[in-house]
Design a protein around this motif. Sequence first.
Motif, PDB file in Angstrom:
ATOM      1  N   PHE A 101      71.547 -20.754  34.029  1.00 51.18           N
ATOM      2  CA  PHE A 101      72.070 -19.366  34.411  1.00 51.18           C
ATOM      3  C   PHE A 101      71.538 -18.448  33.758  1.00 51.18           C
ATOM      4  O   PHE A 101      70.000 -19.232  33.507  1.00 51.18           O
ATOM      5  N   ILE A 102      71.489 -17.603  34.034  1.00 48.92           N
ATOM      6  CA  ILE A 102      70.813 -16.068  34.075  1.00 48.92           C
ATOM      7  C   ILE A 102      70.980 -15.803  33.445  1.00 48.92           C
ATOM      8  O   ILE A 102      71.927 -14.833  33.048  1.00 48.92           O
ATOM      9  N   GLU A 103      69.915 -14.676  32.567  1.00 49.18           N
ATOM     10  CA  GLU A 103      70.070 -13.421  31.645  1.00 49.18           C
ATOM     11  C   GLU A 103      69.031 -13.023  32.161  1.00 49.18           C
ATOM     12  O   GLU A 103      68.078 -13.732  32.899  1.00 49.18           O
ATOM     13  N   TRP A 104      68.817 -11.441  31.619  1.00 46.88           N
ATOM     14  CA  TRP A 104      68.191 -10.419  32.485  1.00 46.88           C
ATOM     15  C   TRP A 104      67.535  -9.969  31.031  1.00 46.88           C
ATOM     16  O   TRP A 104      67.826  -9.658  30.323  1.00 46.88           O
ATOM     17  N   ILE A 112      64.339  -7.865  34.429  1.00 40.93           N
ATOM     18  CA  ILE A 112      63.672  -9.278  34.632  1.00 40.93           C
ATOM     19  C   ILE A 112      64.481 -10.774  34.613  1.00 40.93           C
ATOM     20  O   ILE A 112      64.514 -11.366  33.384  1.00 40.93           O
ATOM     21  N   PRO A 113      64.779 -11.229  35.754  1.00 39.49           N
ATOM     22  CA  PRO A 113      65.403 -12.250  34.915  1.00 39.49           C
ATOM     23  C   PRO A 113      64.546 -13.286  35.130  1.00 39.49           C
ATOM     24  O   PRO A 113      63.589 -14.133  35.319  1.00 39.49           O
ATOM     25  N   ARG A 203      60.666 -18.023  34.336  1.00 33.30           N
ATOM     26  CA  ARG A 203      61.266 -16.186  34.898  1.00 33.30           C
ATOM     27  C   ARG A 203      61.477 -16.915  36.431  1.00 33.30           C
ATOM     28  O   ARG A 203      60.669 -17.595  36.928  1.00 33.30           O
ATOM     29  N   LEU A 204      61.899 -15.656  37.114  1.00 38.46           N
ATOM     30  CA  LEU A 204      62.649 -15.817  38.168  1.00 38.46           C
ATOM     31  C   LEU A 204      61.754 -14.072  38.809  1.00 38.46           C
ATOM     32  O   LEU A 204      61.670 -13.624  38.449  1.00 38.46           O
ATOM     33  N   SER A 205      62.349 -14.433  40.279  1.00 39.68           N
ATOM     34  CA  SER A 205      61.346 -13.363  40.719  1.00 39.68           C
ATOM     35  C   SER A 205      62.454 -12.698  40.775  1.00 39.68           C
ATOM     36  O   SER A 205      64.240 -12.906  40.544  1.00 39.68           O
ATOM     37  N   THR A 206      63.029 -11.109  41.193  1.00 38.10           N
ATOM     38  CA  THR A 206      63.602  -9.769  40.859  1.00 38.10           C
ATOM     39  C   THR A 206      64.579 -10.192  42.390  1.00 38.10           C
ATOM     40  O   THR A 206      65.838  -9.652  42.113  1.00 38.10           O
TER      41      THR A 206
END
Length: 230
Positions: A101-104, A112-113, A203-206
Motif C-alpha cells: 500500500f502507498i502512503e504520502w 512523496i510516495p 520511496r517511489l517516484s511521484t
Amino acid sequence: MCGRYTLSKTPSEIMEAFPVTIPEILDPNYNLAPTQNGLVITADEPGIAQKMHFGLIPYWAADTKLSMSTINARSEEVLEKKTWKPLIEHHKTCLVIADGFIEWDKKTGVSIPWRFVLKDRDLFAFAGLWSQWKGKTGEIYRSFSIMTTEANEIVGEVHSPKNRMPVILDPHNYNFWLDKELAPSALLSVCKPYPDSNMENYRLSTEINAAAIKGIVNNNPQLIQPINSL
C-alpha cells in the motif's frame, strides 16, 4: 488511512496464498485507486475471490457517486456510524487482497510516495467491509472499504500527523474476520496496528501520485520500483 494500494501478483500466486478460486479475469494493478476494482473474499462467499469497487457505496445511497470518506472505515467508530454499523452487524466483512500500500509524506509540502510491504509474505489481506447497491433499474454495484487503525511507528513516520494505517490481518485471523457467528465487538478485536518488525517501506517516484492521466488509468510496473532503481 489507505487510499491507494497494489495487487500485482498473478491469479495463480493469489490462489496459492488464499484457498479460493478466481472466476474473473484479473489484471495486475500497480496503482489501485478509489472506484477501481479490487479483489475481495467475503464472509458470504468465502470460497471465491471477486472483484468489487474500492470505495464503499451504502445500499441506501441515491447513486454510485463515491464520497471519499467511505474508502476507509475507522475501526474505533464502526459501531457508531450509520454507514458501517449495519454492515458489521450483518457480517458484511471481507478480506481485501493486496501486496502493498502507498502512503504520502507531506511534511515538506510535497507529496512523496512510499510503498509499504510485508517482510514475511508477498500477499496479505486488509480487513474490509463491503456493501451491495441496487439501482432502480436493477443494476448491481458492489463496493468495499478498508478498515483502519492507529499507525505503527514505520507508517506513522510517513503518515503524519493523521497517524493512521490499514488493518493488516495475520493469516490465522482471516477466518476469524469472516466468521459470521462472532459478535461485532469480537471481530473488531483484531483491528490493531501491524507489528513494525514485520514491515518495510521504500520511496517511489511521484509518477504514482496520479491515479489517471488525461483520463487514462495510470498503471504500470515501473510505478512500484524503488526510486533509486529507476
